[in-house]
Design a protein around this motif. Structure first.
Motif, mmCIF file in Angstrom:
data_model
loop_
_atom_site.group_PDB
_atom_site.id
_atom_site.type_symbol
_atom_site.label_atom_id
_atom_site.label_comp_id
_atom_site.label_asym_id
_atom_site.label_seq_id
_atom_site.Cartn_x
_atom_site.Cartn_y
_atom_site.Cartn_z
ATOM 1 N N PHE A 1 63.773 -74.721 13.030
ATOM 2 C CA PHE A 1 63.661 -73.712 11.980
ATOM 3 C C PHE A 1 63.057 -74.302 10.708
ATOM 4 N N GLY A 2 62.038 -73.617 10.241
ATOM 5 C CA GLY A 2 61.265 -74.112 9.105
ATOM 6 C C GLY A 2 60.037 -74.878 9.533
ATOM 7 N N ASN A 3 59.911 -75.101 10.841
ATOM 8 C CA ASN A 3 58.751 -75.826 11.362
ATOM 9 C C ASN A 3 58.195 -75.087 12.593
ATOM 10 N N LEU A 4 58.797 -75.327 13.766
ATOM 11 C CA LEU A 4 58.350 -74.611 14.966
ATOM 12 C C LEU A 4 58.505 -73.098 14.779
ATOM 13 N N VAL A 5 59.622 -72.708 14.214
ATOM 14 C CA VAL A 5 59.861 -71.299 13.852
ATOM 15 C C VAL A 5 59.849 -71.222 12.329
ATOM 16 N N PRO A 6 58.761 -70.735 11.734
ATOM 17 C CA PRO A 6 58.648 -70.724 10.268
ATOM 18 C C PRO A 6 59.679 -69.798 9.623
#
Length: 281
Positions: free
Chosen positions: A56-61
């Motif tokens: 979360f915050g990377n792969l899933v923005p």
């Protein structure tokens, strides 16, 4: 010989073209079913794995619409009308979409489930419910994306979603009290007209106790005096019991009611029976 080799080569090529390799999917499908009170709740979704990635915050923005899993949109099905985080939601199947955030998520139930991932065009009119819920930190990281129905009570549960060290939970309530009360009222009130009619029909067709069948059909007719099909059944039972005069009177009542309802099938059935029993039409 050359012709045989040629045919054999063609068979090898055809086999190679049609062959499919069975291999595990990187985001396997999952299905979970849970009874909550008297309501059936089903989850269908795909399960991507963390694989040492920052989720979360990377792969899933953060702040962007997410299919809430992988592949086809995740789905939840309710067998009854429910309240999803306080919002009325009709029984049916919904896609689950989310907008993850650092401290809270927006969770949406979307009436269009025919999407592979996010819809090409988002339609607010198809949003059946929206909930904003705070995130919780998990002590142990969850390797694969997980959806579950937990925190069960007779009146509701939580839709939980977990991945990595994050969990969100959306409460929903089900109509257990109303369904139970309706069931109690129905049982305590005794059999309905249709129940008596069905029982009498079975006894007539199975050539069982005709006196019992007559008692049941009489109760059905008493409760539904306008039901020409019930009068028709009563006349057949009376005829089979040997009470032709009663059968004729009841058939005439059924005929009159069928004519008023403009049901020509029952008009003909009664007319034919009356003729068979010696009534001039």
């Amino acid at each position: 010989m050359k012709k045989l080799l040629f045919i054999f080569s063609l068979l090898l090529v055809a086999t190679a073209v049609n062959a499919q390799i069975d291999a595990p999917q990187p985001s396997p499908k999952a299905k979970a079913m849970q009874t909550v009170g008297l309501t059936e709740v089903t989850l269908e979704y795909s399960r991507p794995a963390k694989r040492e990635r920052e989720i979360f915050g990377n792969l899933v923005p953060f702040g962007k619409l997410w299919r809430t899993g992988a592949n086809q949109n995740s789905m939840i099905t309710f067998s009854d009308d429910v309240k999803f985080a306080g919002t009325d939601v009709k029984a049916g199947t919904y896609a689950v979409y989310t907008k993850p955030g650092k401290k809270e998520w927006t969770v949406m139930l979307y009436s269009d489930t025919n999407n592979w991932g996010n819809p090409g065009t988002w339609d607010e009119d198809k949003v059946a419910a929206t909930a904003t819920v705070e995130t919780s930190k998990l002590k142990n990281a969850v390797e694969s994306w997980t959806m579950a129905i937990n925190e069960l009570t007779m009146e509701g549960a939580h839709l939980q979603m977990m991945w990595d060290d994050t969990m969100v939970a959306v409460p929903f309530t089900v109509p257990t009290a109303a369904k139970t009360q309706a069931s109690i009222d129905k049982v305590m009130a005794g059999p309905a007209a249709n129940d008596f009619y069905s029982a009498a029909t079975f006894y007539l067709d199975a050539n069982k106790d005709l006196q019992q069948a007559y008692e049941w059909i009489s109760k059905a007719v008493e409760a539904r005096p306008e039901a020409y099909w019930m009068h028709r059944k009563k006349s057949l039972i009376e005829a089979k019991m040997g009470n032709k005069s009663a059968a004729i009177a009841t058939a005439k009542t059924s005929l009159s009611l069928a004519q008023k309802a403009n049901n020509m099938d029952y008009v003909k059935l009664n007319t034919d029976s009356l003729k068979e029993w010696g009534v001039k039409m």
